[in-house]
Design an enzyme around this catalytic site. Structure first.
Site, PDB file in Angstrom:
ATOM      1  N   ALA A 102     -12.182 -45.268   3.621  1.00 44.71           N
ATOM      2  CA  ALA A 102     -13.386 -45.304   4.457  1.00 44.71           C
ATOM      3  C   ALA A 102     -13.486 -44.057   5.328  1.00 44.71           C
ATOM      4  CB  ALA A 102     -13.390 -46.567   5.314  1.00 44.71           C
ATOM      5  N   TYR A 103     -12.369 -43.662   5.922  1.00 45.97           N
ATOM      6  CA  TYR A 103     -12.384 -42.482   6.796  1.00 45.97           C
ATOM      7  C   TYR A 103     -12.757 -41.234   5.996  1.00 45.97           C
ATOM      8  CZ  TYR A 103     -10.872 -39.048  10.251  1.00 45.97           C
ATOM      9  OH  TYR A 103     -10.834 -38.000  11.138  1.00 45.97           O
ATOM     10  N   ALA A 104     -12.120 -41.034   4.843  1.00 50.47           N
ATOM     11  CA  ALA A 104     -12.419 -39.855   4.035  1.00 50.47           C
ATOM     12  C   ALA A 104     -13.872 -39.859   3.575  1.00 50.47           C
ATOM     13  CB  ALA A 104     -11.475 -39.798   2.831  1.00 50.47           C
TER      14      ALA A 104
END
Length: 248
Positions: free
Chosen positions: A151-153
């Site tokens: 999700a962060y990437a």
């Protein structure tokens, strides 16, 4: 200047540097701890900064922040989006184990808030011939087994795409849109990684320039340059401040 995320490590460093450079700054962030007495209760501020509790990740928050900044400053020539979260506590991780809750919340906070703030701020920036800068990540372009957070990437990759698309849209109107692609930065959000002896031991490999974490002040210096006339012909860029992370 408007800095959203002014309580964070990078956002706070941006506020401090911009004030030192002589800019008047409105710094906004969500309230922390018990509710304050009013809009003046917000991030710590120096004599050239107005601080306010405004959460731009919530509906109407971005518009409120821009209106406050314009009213306070008499116009707006720069916006910094320095809002970001790690979703590990919600279950962010590899694609096969990333939870729905982590995916939704990380993209809402990291990517959707940038879109909302950019959309809300563009009319003001067009009047002032201004610049919008957001904080991305080297993980948008380079995966690593110790940093498998889908999700962060994805949120940071989305930011880079948003910056390019918006920059093309508004270039003829005199507005610039750019991103600082940060490496592993010594902030509270990175405390898990930097506190892991094995990851800390990998820093000379991960960020060979200096073999250490990037400082928030180093990221802020790049942000300030992208806001300044010195970068007047730079738009749609993802400027790495990563200690060489992307050289690997």
């Amino acid at each position: 200047m408007l800095v959203a995320g002014a309580r964070g490590g990078i956002g706070g460093a941006c506020v401090e540097l911009l004030e030192r450079q002589g800019h008047l700054v409105v710094g906004v962030d969500r309230a922390s701890g018990p509710p304050g007495p009013g809009p003046e209760a917000g991030p710590a501020a120096g004599p050239g900064t107005r601080a306010a509790d405004v959460d731009v990740t919530r509906p109407g928050g971005a518009e409120h922040a821009v209106e406050l900044a314009e009213a306070t400053l008499g116009g707006l020539d720069g916006i910094v989006h320095a809002i970001g979260m790690s979703g590990r506590r919600l279950g962010d991780g590899p694609v096969t184990s990333c939870t729905d809750a982590a995916w939704a919340e990380v993209l809402r906070v990291n990517l959707e808030s940038a879109f909302r703030l950019l959309r809300a701020g563009l009319p003001a920036l067009e009047r002032g011939g201004g610049s919008f800068v957001t904080i991305g990540s080297a993980l948008a372009q380079s995966a690593d087994p110790d940093f498998m957070t889908a999700a962060y990437a994805a949120s940071k990759g989305g930011l880079a795409s948003l910056v390019r698309t918006a920059a093309m849209e508004v270039a003829a109107r005199g507005v610039r849109v750019n991103l600082v692609a940060a490496g592993l930065v010594d902030t509270p959000m990175a405390s898990r990684a930097l506190g892991d002896p094995r990851i800390a031991g990998r820093l000379p490999e991960l960020q060979p320039l200096g073999g250490r974490a990037v400082t928030a002040a180093e990221v802020a210096a790049a942000v300030a340059w992208l806001l300044s006339p010195a970068s007047g012909r730079t738009t749609g860029a993802s400027l790495p401040v990563d200690g060489g992370w992307l050289l690997r």
